[in-house]
Each structure stands twice: as structure tokens, then as C-alpha cells.
Design an enzyme around this catalytic site. Structure first.
Site, short mmCIF file in Angstrom:
data_model
loop_
_atom_site.label_atom_id
_atom_site.label_comp_id
_atom_site.label_asym_id
_atom_site.label_seq_id
_atom_site.Cartn_x
_atom_site.Cartn_y
_atom_site.Cartn_z
N GLU A 195 40.51 41.48 39.36
CA GLU A 195 40.43 40.21 39.80
C GLU A 195 42.01 39.53 39.96
O GLU A 195 42.86 39.98 39.47
CB GLU A 195 39.73 39.19 38.46
CG GLU A 195 38.41 39.75 38.44
CD GLU A 195 37.83 39.09 37.02
OE1 GLU A 195 36.73 38.85 36.99
OE2 GLU A 195 38.74 38.73 36.04
N ASP A 205 32.35 42.56 32.12
CA ASP A 205 30.79 42.70 32.70
C ASP A 205 30.51 44.12 32.43
O ASP A 205 29.38 44.27 31.98
CB ASP A 205 30.70 42.48 34.00
CG ASP A 205 30.61 40.86 34.29
OD1 ASP A 205 30.28 40.12 33.58
OD2 ASP A 205 31.49 40.46 35.31
#
Length: 394
Positions: free
Chosen positions: A161, A177
Site C-alpha cells: 500500500e 487481511d
């Protein structure tokens, strides 16, 4: 770098919104790609390195997708920002936003200013679908590797990210996640920083450590990925009351003694009053008793608004619950990693990730950057970023 509970909370909230969901965006179809790039469109040099040892460059597919100024965009192979468009869906119903690696060696790209994710898919391409959001605007459905019905469930993939803007580059590897592909990030600029690198045999050690705990074992999906326990809970693969005894003991303990939480706003002193953990200090903030799911997702009763008071305290509590340090350390946050994950009821998934990294940092849960233990780096004067697929074995 200030830990998360002492800096604005917007970064993780912004990036978390991308995961496994359609993200709302204004209509983009009439906007030419060059019009999205803005005045700093030269881009940051991005190098992709395939050191996986298990997949050839031809088997690695890269996707750079996200937002710029609230608009959903993707990066083309030449480094141009293009809007997400419904017309990008092919005959199979999915887009093909894949960027191929060079035949051998390193692949050099240009990263425009934006916030988003760099996905890598190995062996097969991702199936990303452009859809209309609730406002009728084009948006992208992101992979959700924790959902068996997701079209990418069988695809080996992972992501990093980032936010790149006029303030600099802010980036991290993430396991919030799931964990699947070992990745490391090197960021050069005012400093030369690297994070995310696994120890030799690190990937296998994560799978083995999670598999050996009876409550966590079902989170391991073959040799493809390990699911974060929050997603496992939602899928019926993880006990929904796993942390209840620990949560109850925290509530009982701090009914009769003080819990001190220190943030940039100051010192907050808390006790349980009427089944709410209430803190006095620069402002009064209180929290209802969280569920196991609230702890694992750092949400629900532990949601962290970007208000400078409740949010930072919630982040510290979320970290303390996941690291199981709230009973042993009545003054939070604690920065001693030797104290983390010591109890039998703890986030063994996050513990396994941290144990596998060379620098001890990982993003095992959403507030893992409390006390600076996340695989996150930033630079206000970046000159380049390097994303490496590190060895699966060895």
C-alpha cells in the site's frame, strides 16, 4: 516517524477502504488520463524485482490501482494515470490492467501521485471488474482473498500500500487481511529504508506457526495464503469468542485499578465504570466492552475517529488487546516487543508474522503501527521505491 497513535489516522483508514470492496468515485469516463496526473506528474521511479525463486518474470503480473483526488484510477504500463471505466471490462467480464515484467532482470516503471495498492499476481492474472457504484460512477472491485466466492480466491496474490503526494511517499507491506506473497519495500530519498523482508524460510514459518495452533489452524488455505483471524471469524473458520476471557479479565482488572494511556494529546487515566472503560484527561473518552471481532478488526467499539483524542486512545487499546499486553502493562503503549503475544489468548497470526521478518515489523492488524512496529516507511523527499518479491523458500 511518529507511531500511529501519535499521528493522523487517515492513512490506514484511507487504504483499508480499498480492500475487497467497491470504492465510490466520481464519474471518470470523460477525463483523459493526462488530466488526472496534476502538476507533479513526472512520477516516482518504481522498480519491481522478482527474487521469488519460484516464478519467472513471465508469470508475475503487476497492478497499480487506487485513488487520486477522490477519483478511482489505475496506472498504465507507461506510467500514465487512467480512469477506471466500465468499458474496460473485456468479453470475460473483467478488466485487464496487468503490467507485465520485463523478460529478465528488474522492471522499471513510473509511479504517479496517488494513493493505492500495488498488487502482484503469480501464475495467473487477477480478475478485477469495473462496476457502477451506488452513484452510478465507475469503480473497481478489489480482490478479496478471504472470500471463497471471490473470482481471485484461487489466484496467488498479495499487495503493498502507498500514498504518494506532495508531502512525500508513505508506504507499507500489509498482512492486515491476509499473508500470501513475501514482499519487501526499499524507499530511497532523504534516507535509505527497507522493510518487510522475511528471514530465510520466513514464509513457511508463518504457515507452520499458524497451522500448529488449533484455534488458528483453519486460517491456512493450502499453500496459497493465511487469512487474518478477523476474516476467518467472519467466514466461520475462527472462534467468535476466542478473546472473550481475556477481554473480561481486562474489564475486571481495570474496575479496581487505573489504566494509563499516553498519546500526543497527553495522558489519559481510565477505569471501568458501569461496564464502560472511561478515560479522563485532555478529554473524556469511553469504550464499551469490545468483542473478539472488534479487537481483531480494531473496529466496532474500538473504532478510531480522526479526532486527536478518542482515536489515538482506541488505537493504543486495539494494539494492547492484539498483543495481549493490557494486563501485564497498566501503562500503555508498551514498546518492548519481548512483552508482546506472551499469553495463550493472543493474536498468534500477527505474532507469527513479526517473528518471520528481519526487522521485527509487520502489519498484522490495523493498529500495528502503535509504538512503531508496522512494516511502514515514509520519506518526505523520495527519489525511488523498490518492491521486491522475496524468496518463497530458503
Amino acid at each position: 516517524m511518529a507511531p500511529r497513535h501519535q499521528r493522523p489516522l487517515g492513512r490506514r483508514k484511507l487504504l483499508f477502504a480499498l480492500g475487497g470492496a467497491v470504492v465510490a468515485a466520481p464519474a471518470l469516463a470523460a477525463i483523459a488520463p493526462h488530466a488526472l496526473a496534476g502538476p507533479t506528474a513526472a512520477g516516482l521511479p518504481l522498480t519491481i524485482v522478482n527474487d521469488s525463486g519460484s516464478f519467472s518474470n513471465a508469470s508475475v503480473h503487476v497492478y497499480i490501482v487506487g485513488n487520486q483526488d477522490g477519483r478511482q484510477v489505475r496506472v498504465t504500463p507507461d506510467g500514465t494515470l487512467a480512469p477506471i471505466s466500465l468499458s474496460d471490462n473485456g468479453p470475460d467480464g473483467f478488466t485487464d490492467y496487468a503490467i507485465s515484467l520485463t523478460g529478465s532482470g528488474e522492471t522499471r516503471l513510473s509511479l504517479p501521485p496517488m494513493s493505492g495498492r500495488i498488487y502482484v499476481a503469480l501464475g495467473r492474472k487477477l480478475k478485477l471488474k469495473a462496476v457502477a457504484d451506488g452513484n452510478g460512477n465507475a469503480a473497481l472491485q478489489y480482490p478479496a482473498g478471504w472470500v471463497t466466492s471471490d473470482p481471485n480466491y484461487e489466484v496467488l496474490h498479495d499487495c503493498a500500500e502507498f500514498t504518494y503526494n506532495s508531502a512525500g511517499m508513505f508506504c507499507n507491506t500489509t498482512m492486515v487481511d491476509m499473508f500470501s506473497v513475501p514482499l519487501s519495500i526499499r524507499l530511497t530519498g532523504a534516507k535509505d529504508q527497507t522493510t518487510g523482508t522475511l528471514r530465510p524460510g520466513g514464509r513457511a514459518s508463518v504457515f507452520a506457526a499458524v497451522r500448529q495452533n488449533a484455534d488458528f489452524a483453519r486460517l491456512v488455505v493450502d499453500d496459497t495464503r493465511v487469512l487474518a483471524p478477523g476474516h476467518g471469524l467472519d467466514a466461520g473458520l475462527f472462534p467468535k469468542d476466542y478473546l472473550a476471557p481475556y477481554i473480561d479479565e481486562v474489564w475486571s482488572t481495570y474496575t479496581g485499578r487505573d489504566l494509563l494511556v499516553t498519546t500526543n494529546a497527553g495522558a489519559f487515566t481510565g477505569r471501568v465504570r458501569g461496564d464502560r472503560l472511561t478515560f479522563d484527561g485532555p478529554a473524556q473518552v469511553s469504550f464499551a466492552r469490545p468483542s473478539t471481532r472488534d479487537v481483531l478488526f480494531c473496529d466496532g467499539t474500538l473504532a478510531a475517529p480522526n479526532d486527536g483524542t478518542t482515536g489515538p486512545v482506541a488505537a493504543v487499546l486495539g494494539a494492547g488487546f492484539n498483543r495481549s499486553t493490557l494486563l501485564s502493562h497498566p501503562s500503555q503503549p508498551t514498546a518492548d516487543p519481548a512483552a508482546f503475544y506472551r499469553g495463550p489468548l493472543t493474536n498468534h497470526y500477527s505474532a507469527a508474522l513479526h517473528a518471520a521478518t528481519e526487522d521485527g515489523r509487520a502489519y498484522g492488524f490495523a493498529f500495528d503501527d502503535v509504538a512503531d512496529f508496522a512494516s511502514y516507511i515514509q520519506d518526505t523527499a523520495p527519489t525511488g521505491i523498490r518492491l521486491t518479491l522475496t524468496p518463497f523458500e530458503s
